[in-house]
Structures are given as structure tokens and as C-alpha cells.
Design an enzyme around this catalytic site. Structure first.
Site, PDB file in Angstrom:
ATOM      1  N   GLY A  23       0.814  -1.087  -0.068  1.00  0.00           N
ATOM      2  CA  GLY A  23      -0.025  -0.178   0.117  1.00  0.00           C
ATOM      3  C   GLY A  23       0.753   1.231  -0.001  1.00  0.00           C
ATOM      4  O   GLY A  23       2.159   1.159   0.251  1.00  0.00           O
ATOM      5  N   CYS A  57       5.553  -5.743   1.612  1.00  0.00           N
ATOM      6  CA  CYS A  57       5.923  -4.296   1.296  1.00  0.00           C
ATOM      7  C   CYS A  57       5.349  -3.699   2.792  1.00  0.00           C
ATOM      8  O   CYS A  57       5.660  -3.622   3.611  1.00  0.00           O
ATOM      9  CB  CYS A  57       5.215  -3.652   0.059  1.00  0.00           C
ATOM     10  SG  CYS A  57       5.543  -2.201  -0.323  1.00  0.00           S
ATOM     11  N   TYR A  58       4.093  -2.802   2.314  1.00  0.00           N
ATOM     12  CA  TYR A  58       3.341  -2.274   3.576  1.00  0.00           C
ATOM     13  C   TYR A  58       3.109  -3.031   4.666  1.00  0.00           C
ATOM     14  O   TYR A  58       3.145  -2.804   5.884  1.00  0.00           O
ATOM     15  CB  TYR A  58       2.282  -1.233   3.157  1.00  0.00           C
ATOM     16  CG  TYR A  58       1.291  -0.549   4.104  1.00  0.00           C
ATOM     17  CD1 TYR A  58       1.796   0.505   4.479  1.00  0.00           C
ATOM     18  CD2 TYR A  58       0.396  -1.257   4.782  1.00  0.00           C
ATOM     19  CE1 TYR A  58       1.204   1.058   5.612  1.00  0.00           C
ATOM     20  CE2 TYR A  58      -0.587  -0.529   5.648  1.00  0.00           C
ATOM     21  CZ  TYR A  58       0.092   0.917   6.095  1.00  0.00           C
ATOM     22  OH  TYR A  58      -0.802   1.359   7.045  1.00  0.00           O
ATOM     23  N   HIS A 117       8.103  -7.216  -3.738  1.00  0.00           N
ATOM     24  CA  HIS A 117       6.783  -7.705  -4.183  1.00  0.00           C
ATOM     25  C   HIS A 117       7.181  -8.964  -4.813  1.00  0.00           C
ATOM     26  O   HIS A 117       7.403  -8.913  -6.181  1.00  0.00           O
ATOM     27  CB  HIS A 117       6.077  -6.785  -5.253  1.00  0.00           C
ATOM     28  CG  HIS A 117       5.578  -5.389  -4.738  1.00  0.00           C
ATOM     29  ND1 HIS A 117       4.301  -5.450  -3.861  1.00  0.00           N
ATOM     30  CD2 HIS A 117       6.270  -4.079  -4.219  1.00  0.00           C
ATOM     31  CE1 HIS A 117       4.122  -4.173  -3.555  1.00  0.00           C
ATOM     32  NE2 HIS A 117       5.272  -3.560  -3.906  1.00  0.00           N
ATOM     33  N   GLU A 160       4.923 -10.954  -5.913  1.00  0.00           N
ATOM     34  CA  GLU A 160       3.697 -11.260  -6.923  1.00  0.00           C
ATOM     35  C   GLU A 160       3.757 -10.742  -8.299  1.00  0.00           C
ATOM     36  O   GLU A 160       3.293 -10.948  -9.322  1.00  0.00           O
ATOM     37  CB  GLU A 160       2.366 -10.731  -6.392  1.00  0.00           C
ATOM     38  CG  GLU A 160       2.196  -9.319  -6.438  1.00  0.00           C
ATOM     39  CD  GLU A 160       2.713  -8.717  -5.152  1.00  0.00           C
ATOM     40  OE1 GLU A 160       3.811  -9.210  -4.596  1.00  0.00           O
ATOM     41  OE2 GLU A 160       2.325  -7.352  -4.796  1.00  0.00           O
ATOM     42  N   ASP A 183     -17.534 -11.850 -20.810  1.00  0.00           N
ATOM     43  CA  ASP A 183     -18.315 -12.201 -19.496  1.00  0.00           C
ATOM     44  C   ASP A 183     -19.772 -12.701 -20.031  1.00  0.00           C
ATOM     45  O   ASP A 183     -20.143 -13.772 -19.395  1.00  0.00           O
ATOM     46  CB  ASP A 183     -18.433 -11.242 -18.589  1.00  0.00           C
ATOM     47  CG  ASP A 183     -16.816 -10.580 -18.470  1.00  0.00           C
ATOM     48  OD1 ASP A 183     -15.942 -11.286 -18.668  1.00  0.00           O
ATOM     49  OD2 ASP A 183     -16.668  -9.352 -18.278  1.00  0.00           O
ATOM     50  N   SER A 184     -20.710 -11.809 -20.511  1.00  0.00           N
ATOM     51  CA  SER A 184     -21.991 -12.403 -20.652  1.00  0.00           C
ATOM     52  C   SER A 184     -22.053 -13.837 -21.528  1.00  0.00           C
ATOM     53  O   SER A 184     -22.997 -14.335 -21.260  1.00  0.00           O
ATOM     54  CB  SER A 184     -22.881 -11.287 -21.320  1.00  0.00           C
ATOM     55  OG  SER A 184     -22.533 -11.179 -22.490  1.00  0.00           O
ATOM     56  N   LYS A 193     -10.518 -12.439 -14.839  1.00  0.00           N
ATOM     57  CA  LYS A 193     -11.189 -12.597 -16.297  1.00  0.00           C
ATOM     58  C   LYS A 193     -10.464 -13.748 -17.166  1.00  0.00           C
ATOM     59  O   LYS A 193     -10.898 -14.534 -17.885  1.00  0.00           O
ATOM     60  CB  LYS A 193     -10.321 -11.345 -17.128  1.00  0.00           C
ATOM     61  CG  LYS A 193     -11.176 -11.163 -18.682  1.00  0.00           C
ATOM     62  CD  LYS A 193     -12.281 -10.470 -18.630  1.00  0.00           C
ATOM     63  CE  LYS A 193     -12.832 -10.002 -20.038  1.00  0.00           C
ATOM     64  NZ  LYS A 193     -14.031  -9.411 -19.808  1.00  0.00           N
TER      65      LYS A 193
END
Ligand code: XMP
Length: 519
Positions: free
Chosen positions: A53, A84-85, A171, A173, A230-231, A375
Site C-alpha cells: 500500500g 511491502c506495507y 513484491h 507477486e 463475460d456475458s 477474467k
């Protein structure tokens, strides 16, 4: 199912942490840092990650974990990894010191690993990592051990085996920490001992069961199908669960690309055999209401309201015929729902795009079968459900369609010109093998006329802009530096084949400061 919770402290990489954990096979969810204790107990996580953060822990209004929660976690010995934070916060909440450092390290940094038994199992002594915070842990409580350092950061990682608390200044990630996945894997498997139960194949079976339970044996569901990822995936899933009790409404607003309505119809009606694919041709209504409207926001508003009206009218008509329609399904996905919860200095929140919310007085109960998925997970599910790859990998297309790609007032003539040019562009981009390489590629119609020459004749026709961008998430984007000959070929074809265009320009603006769409 075993779960890892990611406490959100306003870091831009929160979703990335959760996605990485899921890719490693363990279910992960993001929760606000001030989560309610009952919810935490209910979720009963195997491990917790404190995200990064932008704040500094020593500032008065910086986000912290409530004491009650922190004590509960310590008492239950739920493993925590602070990033991190989060790395600073664990130490700060235990009463020790964090300070800003003079030699701030940002970006690519060399890490020296001192203890490779727990968090850094399987790593070598020197690893490349990505730093993005200027504060540092200065002192640590008893029982904490330094696990790694860098040239200017003596406590770049720590661990307390007994309390199961770990922290990393960098980080793990992000892709810039090339072996960060090993660190996350060590945390979830060796420290949190979470079982890898997150499998998309199982998810489909489970979700189908859930839908059947919710909807019951007789009731029907309405879904607004746009043909977007998505739909479409939501439709394919519901179709598996309740078959012909699913009613899809596809609205042709007259602002679609060439043959788009036919392609969507072809997939759902013919290939997937949907019985109730309700095609609504509303081109005239939309174009009438958009007549002479030039202002982009006004266009968007008119299109949004008209869509809701058309959709509601069709729903009413169907409800009349099928009184047991009681549900409205939506293709909402996880990032649409979870916004950063922490007060963030950089407020790196860019509003998600205007996907329409239907009025509450529709009285239908909403179901959102994809609401926990990212997604890329939605795409994988779509392929497993048999949707064509072309549909699953298609570029994003804005809800207001070509309306935001025609500057000035929208006319059928301008739409048709744009559709032709855009179709050629996409054909050529696919032929050149670039479609899956770029984020979006499209044409924009500029209502400006310039002079040209065709054979022996002087021409005075419209201008077409080509926009092709590379991006990871649409928040930032760079124009694609394509080979000149590809662009030349596209331009030549458009000018030769599309009546009404005699000049093509290439947009060389990045986002920010420009946006991807023109309006
Ligand atoms: P901008 O133009 O803001 O676009 O850089 C970022 C991404 O969002 C898409 N976009 C939309 N998507 N409804 C949508 O569903 C909209 O109204 C809309 N406007 C822009 C755009 O195509 C790009 O991918």
C-alpha cells in the site's frame, strides 16, 4: 475449500496477489483490511497476506488491522505474509520501529538470502526482486529472524517460525521478481499448509449445482447477452445448468461492428443450440435518439438509457409469455465487485467502465455466477464450456459500441463507412498474426474531409484513424509500434475499398494522457 485471504491496504497489486495464489491452485479472496471479525472467523483462512500500500505505517491515518483481529490471528496462529506495507505493518503492530530510509530502493534490486529454509526454500543465495517502498523495518521484536537483506536494506525479509509471521520488503507477486512464485508457493504450501483445491473443472460442476439449487426446477432466467466474454460465458454456463429455461436477450443497437449480430446469433443459436435467443433489432430507436448528438457523455447517457428501456420492454413481453421468469443473470466478474478498500494516497482507482446496472424495480432476483472469477479464469471456463476461441479471446469492445468511435453526430452513413474500415483492419491484423498480441485494434471515424487523388480524379472525402494499443489492464496503454508495411497495407486497402475515405492516419498517443477510445 482451503482459502488464503488477502487483506487490502490499498496496494495496486492486490488483485495480482490473489490471482497468483489461485494460479498456484489455492482459492484466494481479497477482503478489506478492516474486515469484521465474525466474517474472518467464518472464512477460517489457512493463511493471510497483508498487501502492499502507498501509506507509511507511522502516519496517523494509515490503515491498520484492528487490535481484536490481530490478537485473534496471533492466538489462532494463522500464518501471515506481509508484503511491502504489510511487511512494515506486522512489525509496527507488534510495537517496533519502521522508518523512512535515506537510500530508498525502488525497482529492480538484488536480494541476498540469509536463511533459505522456510519462505525462501528452493531459492539461491542471490535473487532479483522488485522494491516499491521507501520505508524500512529498523528493529524487530524477539523471536524474529532476518531471512534476507539487500545492499541498503538490512531487514528485507523476516520470519518468526513460532508465530508463523513472515514479511518481505519487496513484491513477490509481480513479474519483475522472476522467482516470486516460489516464495508464494512456499508460503501457501509449506507455511500455511493450504490444500490445492481450486480447480476450474470442479468449479464448473459446483457452479452448475449452485445455479440449479437457486433457480429450482421450474423458474426461468433472463440474461442480457452482448457477445462479449463475460456475458457469453455466463450464458454458456447457465445453459448447461438450466437448458432452455434460460432466455438471452441480444439487443442490436445499430452501433455494432460489421456482421457482429450475425456472428453472435450463429454461435448461440446454431452452434450451441440455444432455444431462447431473443434478438431485438433496436437500430432505429437508437439512431433516432442519437440524431445530431455530438457530446460524448450525452451519447453514452442516451445509449445507456435506451438500452435499459429496450431491455425492460423485451423482458416484460417475455414475462407475459413466461410468468415463471424470476431471475436476472449478469456476467459480473470479481474485479467488477472488489474495489480497493484502503484510503489510498495515490488513489490508483480508475472507475471501471459503465457496464449497465438495471433498475431495481425490475423485481427480478439477480444471479451472478461469475462473480468470484478473474477474467483469465472466465476465459478458461468459456473454452471448457465449448465457446469458440475467437469469442473468448476477442478484444474489449465498449458498451456504447461504435458511437464512441465516431466523432461528432452519428449517422448511418458514417457508421457504415466505419464498419467497413474496421472490418478490413481486423482482417489484416489477424492475417499478420497480431490480433492476440495487441490489447485492442480498431478504426475511428473523423468527420473531416481532406483532398486526395484517385486515378485522374480529385477526391474530397473523410478521414479514418487507426488505433492499436498494447496494454495489460487498460489502465495504461502504449500505441503499438507496428511494422510500417503492415500499416501501409491496411491503409491502402481501406482507401481503395471503403467508399468515403481517402486518408488514413495512425494514432501515436499513449494512455495517459490520451484514453484508448476517442470519446
Ligand atoms: P479508455 O477509453 O477509458 O478505455 O482508455 C479503457 C477500456 O475500456 C473500454 N471502454 C468501455 N468498456 N463500456 C465498456 O464496457 C464503455 O462505455 C467503455 N468505454 C471504454 C475501452 O474499449 C478500453 O478497453
Amino acid at each position: 475449500m482451503d482459502e488464503i485471504l488477502v487483506f487490502d491496504f490499498g496496494g495496486q497489486y492486490c488483485h495480482l496477489i490473489a490471482r497468483r495464489i489461485r494460479d498456484l491452485g489455492v482459492f484466494a479472496e481479497i477482503v478489506p483490511f478492516n474486515i469484521n471479525i465474525d466474517l474472518l472467523k467464518k472464512k477460517n483462512p489457512k493463511g493471510i497476506i497483508f498487501s502492499g500500500g502507498p501509506s507509511s505505517v507511522y502516519e496517523a491515518d494509515s490503515p491498520r488491522v484492528k487490535d481484536e483481529i490481530f490478537q485473534f490471528i496471533l492466538k489462532e496462529k494463522i500464518p501471515i505474509l506481509g508484503i511491502c506495507y504489510g511487511h512494515h505493518l506486522i512489525i509496527h503492530q507488534l510495537g517496533k520501529k519502521i522508518e523512512p530510509h535515506d537510500n530508498k530502493e525502488y525497482g529492480r534490486t538484488e536480494l541476498t538470502i540469509i536463511n533459505s529454509k522456510t519462505l525462501f526454500n528452493s531459492l539461491t543465495t542471490n535473487e532479483i526482486v522488485w522494491m516499491s517502498h521507501g520505508d524500512q523495518v529498523v528493529t524487530m521484536p524477539e523471536g524474529f529472524e532476518v531471512l534476507a537483506k539487500t545492499g541498503t536494506c538490512p531487514i528485507a525479509a523476516y520470519g518468526n517460525k513460532n508465530l508463523k509471521l513472515y514479511g518481505v520488503q519487496f513484491h513477490p507477486e509481480v513479474v519483475h521478481t522472476p522467482r516470486g512464485n516460489i516464495i508464494l508457493e512456499n508460503f501457501i504450501s509449506n507455511i500455511a499448509k493450504a490444500k490445492k483445491e481450486w480447480k476450474l473443472g470442479d468449479w464448473i460442476d459446483h457452479s452448475i449445482e449452485e445455479i440449479r439449487k437457486t433457480v429450482g426446477d421450474n423458474e426461468r432466467v433472463i440474461l442480457g447477452l452482448s457477445g462479449g466474454v463475460d456475458s457469453s460465458v455466463a450464458a454458456a454456463l447457465l445453459n448447461r445448468a438450466i437448458g432452455n429455461r434460460l432466455h438471452c436477450i441480444f439487443v442490436n443497437n445499430g452501433l455494432l461492428r460489421k456482421n457482429e449480430e450475425k456472428q453472435v446469433q450463429q454461435v448461440f443459436q446454431e452452434e450451441l443450440g440455444f432455444q431462447y435467443f431473443h434478438y431485438v433489432d433496436a437500430e432505429d430507436v437508437f439512431l433516432k435518439r442519437l440524431e445530431k448528438i455530438e457530446e460524448p457523455e450525452e451519447k453514452r447517457k442516451i445509449i445507456g438509457h435506451t438500452f435499459i428501456e429496450v431491455f425492460e420492454n423485451k423482458t416484460k413481453e417475455l414475462e407475459h409469455k413466461f410468468p415463471n421468469i424470476h431471475y436476472l443473470a449478469q456476467g459480473t466478474i470479481y474485479p467488477d465487485r472488489i474495489e480497493s478498500s484502503a484510503p489510498s494516497k495515490s488513489a490508483a482507482k480508475i472507475k471501471s467502465h459503465h457496464n449497465l446496472t438495471l433498475p431495481e424495480d425490475m423485481k427480478l432476483r439477480v444471479i451472478e455466477p461469475l462473480k468470484d472469477l478473474y477474467k483469465d479464469e472466465v476465459r478458461k471456463i468459456g473454452l471448457k464450456l465449448g465457446l469458440p476461441k475467437r469469442m473468448i479471446t476477442r478484444h474489449p469492445f465498449p458498451g456504447p459500441g461504435l458511437a464512441v468511435r465516431i466523432l461528432g453526430a452519428i449517422t448511418k452513413e458514417h457508421l457504415d463507412i466505419l464498419r467497413e474500415a474496421d472490418c478490413i483492419l481486423l482482417e489484416e491484423i489477424r492475417k499478420a498474426g497480431l490480433y492476440d498480441e495487441v490489447w485492442q485494434a480498431f478504426c475511428v471515424f473523423l468527420p473531416l474531409k481532406t483532398v486526395g487523388i484517385m486515378g485522374d480524379y480529385r477526391t474530397y472525402e473523410y478521414l479514418c484513424a487507426i488505433r492499436i494499443v498494447e496494454s495489460l489492464d487498460a489502465m495504461t496503454a502504449n500505441f503499438a509500434k507496428l511494422e510500417w508495411n503492415v500499416l501501409e497495407h491496411i491503409s491502402t486497402r481501406i482507401i481503395n475499398e471503403v467508399k468515403g475515405i481517402n486518408r488514413v492516419v495512425y494514432d501515436i498517443s499513449n494512455k495517459p494522457p490520451s484514453t484508448i477510445e476517442f470519446e
